[in-house]
Design an enzyme around this catalytic site. Structure first.
Site, PDB file in Angstrom:
ATOM      1  N   SER A   1       0.837  -1.190   0.000  1.00 29.35           N
ATOM      2  CA  SER A   1       0.000   0.000   0.000  1.00 29.35           C
ATOM      3  C   SER A   1       0.879   1.249   0.000  1.00 29.35           C
ATOM      4  O   SER A   1       2.025   1.222  -0.449  1.00 29.35           O
ATOM      5  CB  SER A   1      -0.917  -0.064   1.232  1.00 29.35           C
ATOM      6  OG  SER A   1      -1.801   1.033   1.234  1.00 29.35           O
TER       7      SER A   1
ATOM      8  N   LYS B   1      -4.654   2.630  -3.948  1.00 31.98           N
ATOM      9  CA  LYS B   1      -4.108   2.007  -2.732  1.00 31.98           C
ATOM     10  C   LYS B   1      -5.168   1.936  -1.622  1.00 31.98           C
ATOM     11  O   LYS B   1      -5.146   0.999  -0.814  1.00 31.98           O
ATOM     12  CB  LYS B   1      -2.870   2.765  -2.259  1.00 31.98           C
ATOM     13  CG  LYS B   1      -1.701   2.728  -3.242  1.00 31.98           C
ATOM     14  CD  LYS B   1      -1.130   1.331  -3.447  1.00 31.98           C
ATOM     15  CE  LYS B   1       0.191   1.371  -4.210  1.00 31.98           C
ATOM     16  NZ  LYS B   1       0.768   0.054  -4.441  1.00 31.98           N
TER      17      LYS B   1
END
Ligand code: HXC
Length: 272
Positions: free
Chosen positions: A148, A166
């Site tokens: 992420s 993300k």
């Protein structure tokens, strides 16, 4: 200090780890750390030469390696890599959904195709790898690691596409932790901060920006690919057997400043 100074060199002996985008950067750093602890690797990416160089390096660490060209946006291509990997190495224990694409661009200049491209590489690509690995992960009671970024929970200017992608990745990660937890499959994210010597830094921190970024990090240095590799090994190992559904920040504290800091940096005339 190397990972083997902290953990037994055979901690992950015989484990099979699949890393998307594993030919370079943070993802290769992660693959390297798993190889150093005895795991075998499957890696995929879009460029054969990059993959072959990475595979040679991982073999030098003692791993048996499957390296196949596949674009994570193509489900069938990802599933084919996993089928080859299963045939040669056995069912996968750890899937690292790391392939990503990014660039700096204000929304006013971003085409719909540009937005879609990043969503497809980061979010759809992560879904494809997780979903294609499901049957194998069920058998190994394995784990998923998503890559992420701070942009997932803080709006950074010029990063709407990456932030949306993300944020989706982290939500997918949590859904899979819920849905697959009873099967013994854990699902977590790592959110790296600025990491030296990566494509992301070359793209996102140009000119004076690099220096300003370093000054903005409470730990006063850029991260290294080893910092992320160590976090990935931790999350995949028995040390983290009760950890699922979490985002592990490995960012030197950078996101503690909130999005005001990155907004100031990105918009600073000094950053040019
Ligand atoms: C605006 C851009 C652009 C840019 C591409 N596009 N680069 N728009 N600014 N700098 C637009 C194009 O104009 C096009 O839309 C659309 O995106 C697709 O571009 P293609 O080049 O055809 O796509 P593709 O070949 O698939 O390449 C994907 C890519 C490329 C993401 C655009 O940069 C790439 O392959 N990157 C992979 C490597 C990478 O990015 N690594 C960094 C990861 S760092 P139009 O409408 O013009 O046709 C990272 C850190 C994450 O992810 C941290 C933050 C989340």
């Amino acid at each position: 200090m190397r990972i083997r100074d902290f953990l037994p060199a055979d901690l992950l002996r015989g484990n099979v780890v699949f890393v998307t985008g594993g030919g370079s950067g943070i993802n290769l750093g992660i693959a390297r750390h798993f190889a150093a602890l005895g795991a075998n690797l499957a890696i995929c990416g879009r460029t054969r030469e990059t993959l072959e160089a990475a595979a040679d390096e991982l073999r030098g660490l003692g791993a048996t390696v499957v390296a196949e060209v596949a674009d994570v946006r193509d489900y069938d291509a990802v599933a084919a890599v996993l089928a080859t990997s299963e045939a040669q190495l056995g069912p996968v224990d750890v899937v690292v959904c790391g392939a990503a694409g990014n660039f700096l661009c204000p929304v006013a200049n971003l085409s719909a195709k540009g937005f879609k491209t990043v969503i497809e590489i980061d979010l759809l690509g992560s879904f494809n790898a997780a979903k294609a690995a499901f049957e194998q992960l069920k058998r190994t009671r394995g784990s998923l690691i998503f890559i992420s970024a701070g942009q997932a929970f803080l709006p950074f200017p010029l990063q709407a596409h990456a932030g949306a992608a993300k944020a989706g990745v982290d939500n997918l990660m949590r859904n899979l932790a819920l849905e697959w937890g009873a099967l013994g499959i854990r699902s977590n994210s790592i959110a790296p901060g600025p990491i030296a010597e990566t494509e992301g830094m070359r793209r996102l921190a140009v000119g004076k920006m690099r220096e300003l970024v370093v000054q903005s990090i409470p730990l006063a240095r850029l991260g290294t690919v080893d910092d992320i590799g160590e976090a990935a090994v931790f999350l995949a190992s028995p040390l983290a057997s009760f950890i699922t559904g979490t985002v592990l920040l490995v960012d030197g504290g950078q996101t503690l400043h909130g999005s005001g800091l990155m907004t100031g940096l990105m918009m600073s005339p000094k950053a040019g």
